[in-house]
Design an enzyme around this catalytic site. Structure first.
Site, PDB file in Angstrom:
ATOM      1  N   ASP A 253       5.451   5.553   3.977  1.00 56.73           N
ATOM      2  CA  ASP A 253       4.898   6.185   2.782  1.00 56.73           C
ATOM      3  C   ASP A 253       3.787   7.147   3.213  1.00 56.73           C
ATOM      4  O   ASP A 253       2.753   6.731   3.726  1.00 56.73           O
ATOM      5  CB  ASP A 253       4.334   5.088   1.875  1.00 56.73           C
ATOM      6  CG  ASP A 253       3.806   5.612   0.550  1.00 56.73           C
ATOM      7  OD1 ASP A 253       3.211   6.702   0.539  1.00 56.73           O
ATOM      8  OD2 ASP A 253       3.983   4.913  -0.462  1.00 56.73           O
TER       9      ASP A 253
ATOM     10  N   HIS B 273       6.823   9.659  -0.705  1.00 50.47           N
ATOM     11  CA  HIS B 273       6.030   8.734  -1.522  1.00 50.47           C
ATOM     12  C   HIS B 273       6.921   8.299  -2.686  1.00 50.47           C
ATOM     13  O   HIS B 273       7.880   7.575  -2.470  1.00 50.47           O
ATOM     14  CB  HIS B 273       4.735   9.406  -1.968  1.00 50.47           C
ATOM     15  CG  HIS B 273       3.746   8.511  -2.638  1.00 50.47           C
ATOM     16  ND1 HIS B 273       3.411   7.265  -2.148  1.00 50.47           N
ATOM     17  CD2 HIS B 273       3.006   8.673  -3.775  1.00 50.47           C
ATOM     18  CE1 HIS B 273       2.506   6.698  -2.945  1.00 50.47           C
ATOM     19  NE2 HIS B 273       2.253   7.530  -3.937  1.00 50.47           N
TER      20      HIS B 273
ATOM     21  N   SER C   5       3.611   5.130  -7.908  1.00 48.01           N
ATOM     22  CA  SER C   5       2.304   5.073  -7.264  1.00 48.01           C
ATOM     23  C   SER C   5       1.305   4.239  -8.070  1.00 48.01           C
ATOM     24  O   SER C   5       1.528   3.048  -8.291  1.00 48.01           O
ATOM     25  CB  SER C   5       1.803   6.498  -7.021  1.00 48.01           C
ATOM     26  OG  SER C   5       0.708   6.525  -6.137  1.00 48.01           O
TER      27      SER C   5
END
Length: 424
Positions: free
Chosen positions: A300, A367, A205
């Site tokens: 996502d 994610h 991320s």
């Protein structure tokens, strides 16, 4: 009880958004603040865990932090977790930068100062390593014996902030992300990284964005090593939300200008466009000279919930159920999500023609996927062409296959997907 409270935060993104407003912070930072806690509470969460063979890894603080001026948002000393390699992996290194969103205002950065994402005073330790950091060869077949480093994220700007931008509205905040990165590299070089033969810089991320920003620099400090980079869920799109607003672009603009990030961005990109646009990987990834592998779900959930469908874009809550579980999306809503997938694939078109590039773009509602054993490499892990993420990354890193581009068919075609369910 602590893990349950964390899950309660994550399962209720609308509540998180309201809470974010009360501290004048964007929902991005608060949501990933909760996610970061969950990512380190591995032993008993629903997201998978390593076996008992995984050792607990202590926290190491940067000893040169004061000399370098490298501090977390609150002025505390940054840290990392280091597990020494063994056998054939004793001179190989994998570094993983944790995620945790960004802060875009004095208020939101001040809020982070009192959390693990803004201060090392709140970092839990020791911790267990899993996924790409696991020592179990069954769970991490290619990198299990390597030296492993988990880099803690406490600056709120993807390790790219600069101190020239620190004094805002009379509130003292330390925007030292770039200095933290440099101090961290100095310390790791002194404890063995300088002798590396092979090295992989990875991140999740906001940590994946940091990986892309610093990828070439990482290779430059290891000129004699085989260096590559892995970005996990870090390819954030500069896309309009469903109301036609550029929510993420405005947010990134505030992050970049508040924290003085411009100086850490690619020069050739900044010369061509407004600096904050160069915080989007699609604008600078083609200029990265080091081989990069992208792991990104086409759906996502963080991007869908915060870029495509932020709370403000859906005032009547028509998308509430869909955001909680992709199975609840209507055919019309799935069509909109397919459009977002198409934007991602279009943005990647030029990149996947690049020599030495690799990618694993699956059709899952998830994610980050490299830090969890369940999604990295396990019997029930997501697969494309019968390969797990770990196998695909390994094939790419060690040049074991002619093709390193794995792009899944559209949702709901892949039965191996691990799809997040925020209703539980």
């Amino acid at each position: 009880m602590a893990n349950q409270r964390i899950r309660d935060l994550i399962w209720r993104p609308n509540i998180l958004a309201k809470r974010a407003c009360t501290v004048a912070a964007a929902g991005f930072a608060v949501f990933l603040f909760a996610l970061s806690f969950l990512s380190d509470s591995r032993t008993k969460t629903d997201l998978g865990s390593d076996q008992a063979a995984t050792d607990l890894v202590p926290l190491t603080l940067l000893r040169n932090a004061h000399q370098k001026g490298a501090f977390c948002l609150d002025g505390s000393v940054p840290g990392y977790h280091f597990q020494k390699g063994f056998g054939s992996g004793s001179r190989n290194w994998v570094l993983h930068i944790e995620g945790g969103g960004w802060c875009n205002t004095v208020a939101s950065c001040s809020y982070r100062q009192k959390t693990v994402l803004g201060s090392s005073n709140y970092v839990e330790h020791p911790i267990q390593f899993s996924g790409i950091l696991s020592r179990d060869p069954l769970q991490n077949p290619d990198f299990f014996s390597w030296n492993k480093v988990k880099i803690r994220y406490c600056d709120g700007g993807s390790f790219a902030g600069n101190p020239e931008s620190e004094f805002k509205n009379g509130t003292k905040l330390f925007f030292r992300g770039q200095l933290i990165w440099e101090a961290l590299m100095d310390q790791l070089l002194s404890v063995g990284l300088s002798d590396a033969r092979q090295a992989l810089l990875s991140g999740c991320s906001a940590g994946a964005l940091a990986t892309l920003i610093h990828c070439d620099d990482f290779r430059n400090i290891l000129p004699a090593a085989d260096v590559k980079c892995l970005s996990d869920a870090g390819f954030f799109l500069n896309a309009k939300d469903i109301a036609g607003n550029r929510t993420i672009e405005a947010f990134y603009h505030e992050v970049v200008h508040l924290q003085g990030i411009t100086e850490s961005l690619k020069r050739d990109c900044v010369k061509k466009m407004e600096p904050s646009k160069c915080f989007f990987p699609q604008e600078f990834i083609s200029s990265i000279k080091t081989p990069v592998f992208l792991v990104n779900p086409a759906y996502d959930f963080w991007q869908i919930q915060n870029i495509l469908l932020p709370v403000a874009s859906d005032p009547h809550g028509m998308w509430s159920k869909c955001k909680l579980n992709i199975k609840y999306c209507s055919p019309t809503q799935v069509e909109v999500l397919q459009g977002y997938r198409n934007l991602l694939l279009k943005a990647l078109t030029e990149y996947h023609q690049t020599k030495d590039s690799g990618m694993f773009i699956n059709s899952c509602y998830v994610h980050c996927q490299t830090w969890m054993t369940q999604t990295w490499h396990a019997p029930n892990s997501p697969r494309i062409n019968n390969k797990t993420i770990a196998e695909s990354v390994g094939d790419w890193y060690f040049n074991r296959a002619a093709k390193h581009i794995q792009i899944d068919c559209p949702y709901p075609c892949n039965p191996t997907c691990y799809n997040m369910d925020f209703t539980r």
